[in-house]
Enzyme design. Sequence first.
Site, PDB file in Angstrom:
ATOM      1  N   GLU A 206       0.856  -1.201   0.000  1.00  0.00           N
ATOM      2  CA  GLU A 206       0.000   0.000   0.000  1.00  0.00           C
ATOM      3  C   GLU A 206       0.889   1.247   0.000  1.00  0.00           C
ATOM      4  O   GLU A 206       1.923   1.270   0.669  1.00  0.00           O
ATOM      5  CB  GLU A 206      -0.845  -0.029   1.282  1.00  0.00           C
ATOM      6  CG  GLU A 206      -1.706   1.188   1.532  1.00  0.00           C
ATOM      7  CD  GLU A 206      -2.297   1.213   2.956  1.00  0.00           C
ATOM      8  OE1 GLU A 206      -1.616   0.771   3.916  1.00  0.00           O
ATOM      9  OE2 GLU A 206      -3.437   1.687   3.100  1.00  0.00           O
TER      10      GLU A 206
ATOM     11  N   ASN B  68      -7.040   5.803  -1.911  1.00  0.00           N
ATOM     12  CA  ASN B  68      -5.898   4.937  -1.609  1.00  0.00           C
ATOM     13  C   ASN B  68      -6.008   3.754  -2.576  1.00  0.00           C
ATOM     14  O   ASN B  68      -6.814   2.841  -2.363  1.00  0.00           O
ATOM     15  CB  ASN B  68      -5.995   4.501  -0.144  1.00  0.00           C
ATOM     16  CG  ASN B  68      -4.762   3.770   0.329  1.00  0.00           C
ATOM     17  OD1 ASN B  68      -4.034   3.202  -0.464  1.00  0.00           O
ATOM     18  ND2 ASN B  68      -4.555   3.758   1.633  1.00  0.00           N
TER      19      ASN B  68
ATOM     20  N   LYS C  71      -9.389   1.687  -2.103  1.00  0.00           N
ATOM     21  CA  LYS C  71      -9.623   1.129  -0.753  1.00  0.00           C
ATOM     22  C   LYS C  71     -11.036   1.436  -0.253  1.00  0.00           C
ATOM     23  O   LYS C  71     -11.504   2.578  -0.351  1.00  0.00           O
ATOM     24  CB  LYS C  71      -8.569   1.709   0.195  1.00  0.00           C
ATOM     25  CG  LYS C  71      -8.532   1.115   1.592  1.00  0.00           C
ATOM     26  CD  LYS C  71      -7.313   1.664   2.348  1.00  0.00           C
ATOM     27  CE  LYS C  71      -7.178   1.125   3.746  1.00  0.00           C
ATOM     28  NZ  LYS C  71      -5.945   1.606   4.407  1.00  0.00           N
TER      29      LYS C  71
HETATM   30  N1  CDV Z   1      -3.044   1.452   6.562  1.00  0.00           N
HETATM   31  C1  CDV Z   1      -3.972   0.872   7.346  1.00  0.00           C
HETATM   32  O1  CDV Z   1      -5.096   0.634   6.911  1.00  0.00           O
HETATM   33  N2  CDV Z   1      -3.616   0.616   8.623  1.00  0.00           N
HETATM   34  C2  CDV Z   1      -4.525   0.070   9.601  1.00  0.00           C
HETATM   35  C3  CDV Z   1      -4.156   0.501  11.011  1.00  0.00           C
HETATM   36  C4  CDV Z   1      -4.415   1.922  11.246  1.00  0.00           C
HETATM   37  C5  CDV Z   1      -4.971  -0.251  12.053  1.00  0.00           C
HETATM   38  C6  CDV Z   1      -4.551  -1.439   9.564  1.00  0.00           C
HETATM   39  O2  CDV Z   1      -5.666  -1.993   9.595  1.00  0.00           O
HETATM   40  O3  CDV Z   1      -3.492  -2.082   9.562  1.00  0.00           O
END
Ligand code: CDV
Length: 306
Positions: A47, A107, A124
């Site tokens: 990501e 995203n 996302k």
């Molecule tokens: N980039 C993310 O989506 N991170 C989240 C954190 C913030 C909990 C994850 O689910 O890994």
Amino acid sequence: MTRTLTVGAAQLGPIDREHTREMVVERLVALLRQGADAGCDLVVFPELALTTFFPRWYTEELSGHDHYYETEMPSPVTQPLFDVAAELGVGFALGYAELTADGHRYNTTVLVERDGSIVGRYRKTHIPGHEDDEPWREFQHLERRYFEESNEGFPVWEAFGGRIGIATCNDRRWPETYREMGLQGVEMILIGYNTPIHYAPDPTQNRLQGFHSHLVMQAGAYQNGTWVVGVAKGGCEEGVESLAESAIIAPSGEIVSQTATDGDELIVATADLDWCNDYKNTLFDFDRYRRPEMYGRITSQKGVVT
Ligand code: CDV
């Protein structure tokens, strides 16, 4: 004849604020070349793989981080990745921040075939964190400020000789993500992530980050009879320790390959796509055993109603 897809999970170490796109693309190209040497058809990057994880900093203006977004894909700076992919015959999936011409911020992950052509892109769905400045946190997680929730759902593409889907980081924690793609016969789900070890709302979860990450991806793989490729941007980025432990998971739910470092590292597995049918046609024969008429709340209700 079995259908196989040799896939590489190209984990990245930290990308600092002063690292240019050109520097990062050089790292990605090196991993793509390693993938080609290892016989990969497809190499999966994490990501937001082109920049530092900028939602950890608040800016008064929403546009304060716009220099971290891509307004075109490919662009002059990312074109080398597409060129090298076509030259080597290795496809890739790449996560990046997308700013659309009409001002929307997503995203996003793009999926590129072995000839360098774009198969599709996924935006996302589940956006974690918060919208407003929360200075009490050791570092912030302002994804909800800098990204919109996509309303496009979870497409599955016929590509690489199989059925390929994408999810992004927090999406991997939600069973609906996998089932939406499972219901389209997905055979491999590509998941890039940036997961800080420290979880400010409940630090008791810190020690469990690796366990939870594998738990959800292994369950998603098994319950839908699909391969899952989980790829981290790990290590200590701008003072924030992030989970590595990238893994390639079989339809049995077993991890068949896992990274050993928290830096740039490629792991590879040759995925038998027909293995998916051992699960899709037995325990998880959806057509025979699912009871959608019993699952109405899943799409009609958002929060808990006691
Ligand atoms: N980039 C993310 O989506 N991170 C989240 C954190 C913030 C909990 C994850 O689910 O890994």
